[in-house]
Design a protein around this motif. Structure first.
Motif, PDB file in Angstrom:
ATOM      1  N   UNK A  11       7.230 -18.010  -3.640  1.00 50.73           N
ATOM      2  CA  UNK A  11       6.970 -18.569  -4.962  1.00 50.73           C
ATOM      3  C   UNK A  11       8.243 -18.750  -5.756  1.00 50.73           C
ATOM      4  N   UNK A  12       8.092 -19.390  -6.894  1.00 52.83           N
ATOM      5  CA  UNK A  12       9.208 -19.610  -7.798  1.00 52.83           C
ATOM      6  C   UNK A  12       9.766 -18.269  -8.254  1.00 52.83           C
ATOM      7  N   UNK A  13      11.039 -18.052  -8.042  1.00 51.62           N
ATOM      8  CA  UNK A  13      11.737 -16.815  -8.408  1.00 51.62           C
ATOM      9  C   UNK A  13      11.092 -15.575  -7.789  1.00 51.62           C
ATOM     10  N   UNK A  14      10.559 -15.717  -6.573  1.00 48.79           N
ATOM     11  CA  UNK A  14       9.985 -14.588  -5.811  1.00 48.79           C
ATOM     12  C   UNK A  14       8.905 -13.843  -6.585  1.00 48.79           C
ATOM     13  N   UNK A  15       7.995 -14.590  -7.206  1.00 52.88           N
ATOM     14  CA  UNK A  15       6.932 -13.969  -8.002  1.00 52.88           C
ATOM     15  C   UNK A  15       5.749 -13.502  -7.160  1.00 52.88           C
ATOM     16  N   UNK A  16       5.745 -13.802  -5.874  1.00 55.14           N
ATOM     17  CA  UNK A  16       4.652 -13.386  -4.987  1.00 55.14           C
ATOM     18  C   UNK A  16       5.216 -12.584  -3.819  1.00 55.14           C
ATOM     19  N   UNK A  17       4.345 -11.736  -3.266  1.00 54.47           N
ATOM     20  CA  UNK A  17       4.748 -10.921  -2.120  1.00 54.47           C
ATOM     21  C   UNK A  17       3.548 -10.766  -1.187  1.00 54.47           C
ATOM     22  N   UNK A  18       3.820 -10.744   0.104  1.00 55.43           N
ATOM     23  CA  UNK A  18       2.789 -10.473   1.103  1.00 55.43           C
ATOM     24  C   UNK A  18       3.439  -9.689   2.225  1.00 55.43           C
ATOM     25  N   UNK A  19       2.653  -8.836   2.868  1.00 55.45           N
ATOM     26  CA  UNK A  19       3.208  -8.052   3.958  1.00 55.45           C
ATOM     27  C   UNK A  19       2.147  -7.243   4.669  1.00 55.45           C
ATOM     28  N   UNK A  20       2.598  -6.387   5.550  1.00 54.56           N
ATOM     29  CA  UNK A  20       1.689  -5.540   6.302  1.00 54.56           C
ATOM     30  C   UNK A  20       2.326  -4.220   6.662  1.00 54.56           C
ATOM     31  N   UNK A  21       1.467  -3.277   7.075  1.00 52.93           N
ATOM     32  CA  UNK A  21       1.941  -1.975   7.545  1.00 52.93           C
ATOM     33  C   UNK A  21       1.280  -1.672   8.874  1.00 52.93           C
ATOM     34  N   UNK A  22       1.956  -0.871   9.665  1.00 52.62           N
ATOM     35  CA  UNK A  22       1.420  -0.368  10.920  1.00 52.62           C
ATOM     36  C   UNK A  22       1.857   1.089  11.031  1.00 52.62           C
ATOM     37  N   UNK A  23       0.874   2.009  11.090  1.00 57.58           N
ATOM     38  CA  UNK A  23       1.211   3.434  11.231  1.00 57.58           C
ATOM     39  C   UNK A  23       0.363   4.043  12.336  1.00 57.58           C
ATOM     40  N   UNK A  24       0.855   5.160  12.887  1.00 56.26           N
ATOM     41  CA  UNK A  24       0.140   5.830  13.966  1.00 56.26           C
ATOM     42  C   UNK A  24       0.531   7.297  14.041  1.00 56.26           C
ATOM     43  N   UNK A  25      -0.317   8.061  14.724  1.00 57.12           N
ATOM     44  CA  UNK A  25      -0.046   9.479  15.003  1.00 57.12           C
ATOM     45  C   UNK A  25       0.249  10.283  13.748  1.00 57.12           C
ATOM     46  N   UNK A  26      -0.630  10.210  12.761  1.00 57.60           N
ATOM     47  CA  UNK A  26      -0.415  10.927  11.507  1.00 57.60           C
ATOM     48  C   UNK A  26      -1.539  11.900  11.161  1.00 57.60           C
ATOM     49  N   UNK A  27      -2.621  11.907  11.924  1.00 52.90           N
ATOM     50  CA  UNK A  27      -3.735  12.810  11.644  1.00 52.90           C
ATOM     51  C   UNK A  27      -3.721  13.980  12.621  1.00 52.90           C
ATOM     52  N   UNK A  28      -3.697  15.189  12.088  1.00 49.96           N
ATOM     53  CA  UNK A  28      -3.747  16.369  12.951  1.00 49.96           C
ATOM     54  C   UNK A  28      -5.099  16.434  13.645  1.00 49.96           C
ATOM     55  N   UNK A  29      -5.091  16.744  14.931  1.00 49.82           N
ATOM     56  CA  UNK A  29      -6.327  16.885  15.683  1.00 49.82           C
ATOM     57  C   UNK A  29      -6.920  15.575  16.160  1.00 49.82           C
ATOM     58  N   UNK A  30      -6.247  14.464  15.902  1.00 51.24           N
ATOM     59  CA  UNK A  30      -6.709  13.150  16.362  1.00 51.24           C
ATOM     60  C   UNK A  30      -5.596  12.542  17.204  1.00 51.24           C
ATOM     61  N   UNK A  31      -5.959  12.043  18.373  1.00 49.60           N
ATOM     62  CA  UNK A  31      -4.955  11.440  19.245  1.00 49.60           C
ATOM     63  C   UNK A  31      -5.066   9.927  19.240  1.00 49.60           C
ATOM     64  N   UNK A  32      -3.920   9.278  19.331  1.00 53.79           N
ATOM     65  CA  UNK A  32      -3.829   7.830  19.504  1.00 53.79           C
ATOM     66  C   UNK A  32      -4.410   7.016  18.342  1.00 53.79           C
ATOM     67  N   UNK A  33      -4.447   7.582  17.140  1.00 55.94           N
ATOM     68  CA  UNK A  33      -4.964   6.799  16.012  1.00 55.94           C
ATOM     69  C   UNK A  33      -3.911   5.779  15.577  1.00 55.94           C
ATOM     70  N   UNK A  34      -4.406   4.615  15.186  1.00 52.09           N
ATOM     71  CA  UNK A  34      -3.564   3.545  14.692  1.00 52.09           C
ATOM     72  C   UNK A  34      -4.195   2.973  13.441  1.00 52.09           C
ATOM     73  N   UNK A  35      -3.359   2.583  12.491  1.00 50.13           N
ATOM     74  CA  UNK A  35      -3.859   1.995  11.249  1.00 50.13           C
ATOM     75  C   UNK A  35      -2.993   0.778  10.936  1.00 50.13           C
ATOM     76  N   UNK A  36      -3.665  -0.303  10.588  1.00 52.72           N
ATOM     77  CA  UNK A  36      -2.987  -1.536  10.217  1.00 52.72           C
ATOM     78  C   UNK A  36      -3.526  -1.983   8.866  1.00 52.72           C
ATOM     79  N   UNK A  37      -2.677  -2.560   8.068  1.00 52.45           N
ATOM     80  CA  UNK A  37      -3.125  -3.049   6.767  1.00 52.45           C
ATOM     81  C   UNK A  37      -2.259  -4.197   6.296  1.00 52.45           C
ATOM     82  N   UNK A  38      -2.793  -4.937   5.338  1.00 51.53           N
ATOM     83  CA  UNK A  38      -2.066  -6.062   4.741  1.00 51.53           C
ATOM     84  C   UNK A  38      -2.087  -5.931   3.231  1.00 51.53           C
ATOM     85  N   UNK A  39      -1.079  -6.489   2.588  1.00 50.48           N
ATOM     86  CA  UNK A  39      -1.043  -6.519   1.133  1.00 50.48           C
ATOM     87  C   UNK A  39      -0.572  -7.875   0.663  1.00 50.48           C
ATOM     88  N   UNK A  40      -1.112  -8.309  -0.468  1.00 51.07           N
ATOM     89  CA  UNK A  40      -0.761  -9.588  -1.072  1.00 51.07           C
ATOM     90  C   UNK A  40      -0.622  -9.384  -2.564  1.00 51.07           C
TER      91      UNK A  40
END
Length: 95
Positions: free
Chosen positions: A66-95
């Motif tokens: 956008x004009x003068x960078x007034x907008x942003x979009x992206x995503x995240x990817x995380x894994x292996x962060x919950x104790x007692x849970x194996x192979x968990x993956x989390x994906x998300x997007x933001x706008x």
């Protein structure tokens, strides 16, 4: 979620708070989007850490637009962060 963009230093960082596992009501730990460079073309790629102990759990990336960078979009990817849970993956997007 909040994002802090410092265009004078070409840096971005932020956090995602009040996370919850949908359908179970399980509260999830907050995560930090570690400061990283905003490149000349407005893109960024950085690390994601658990807020409590700075354990690296993934990456985030995105772009300004956008004009003068007034907008942003992206995503995240995380894994292996919950104790007692194996192979968990989390994906998300933001706008």
């Amino acid at each position: 979620m909040f994002i802090i963009a410092d265009f004078s230093e070409n840096q971005i960082n932020g956090a995602i708070i009040d996370r919850q596992l949908i359908g179970r009501g399980t509260l999830l730990e907050s995560i930090d989007l570690i400061a990283t460079e905003i490149t000349a073309d407005g893109t960024f790629v950085g690390d994601v850490e658990l807020t409590s102990d700075a354990t690296g759990v993934g990456v985030y990336a995105g772009a300004f637009g956008g004009t003068q960078a007034t907008s942003i979009a992206g995503g995240i990817s995380i894994e292996n962060y919950l104790e007692g849970v194996e192979n968990e993956e989390e994906f998300g997007a933001f706008v």
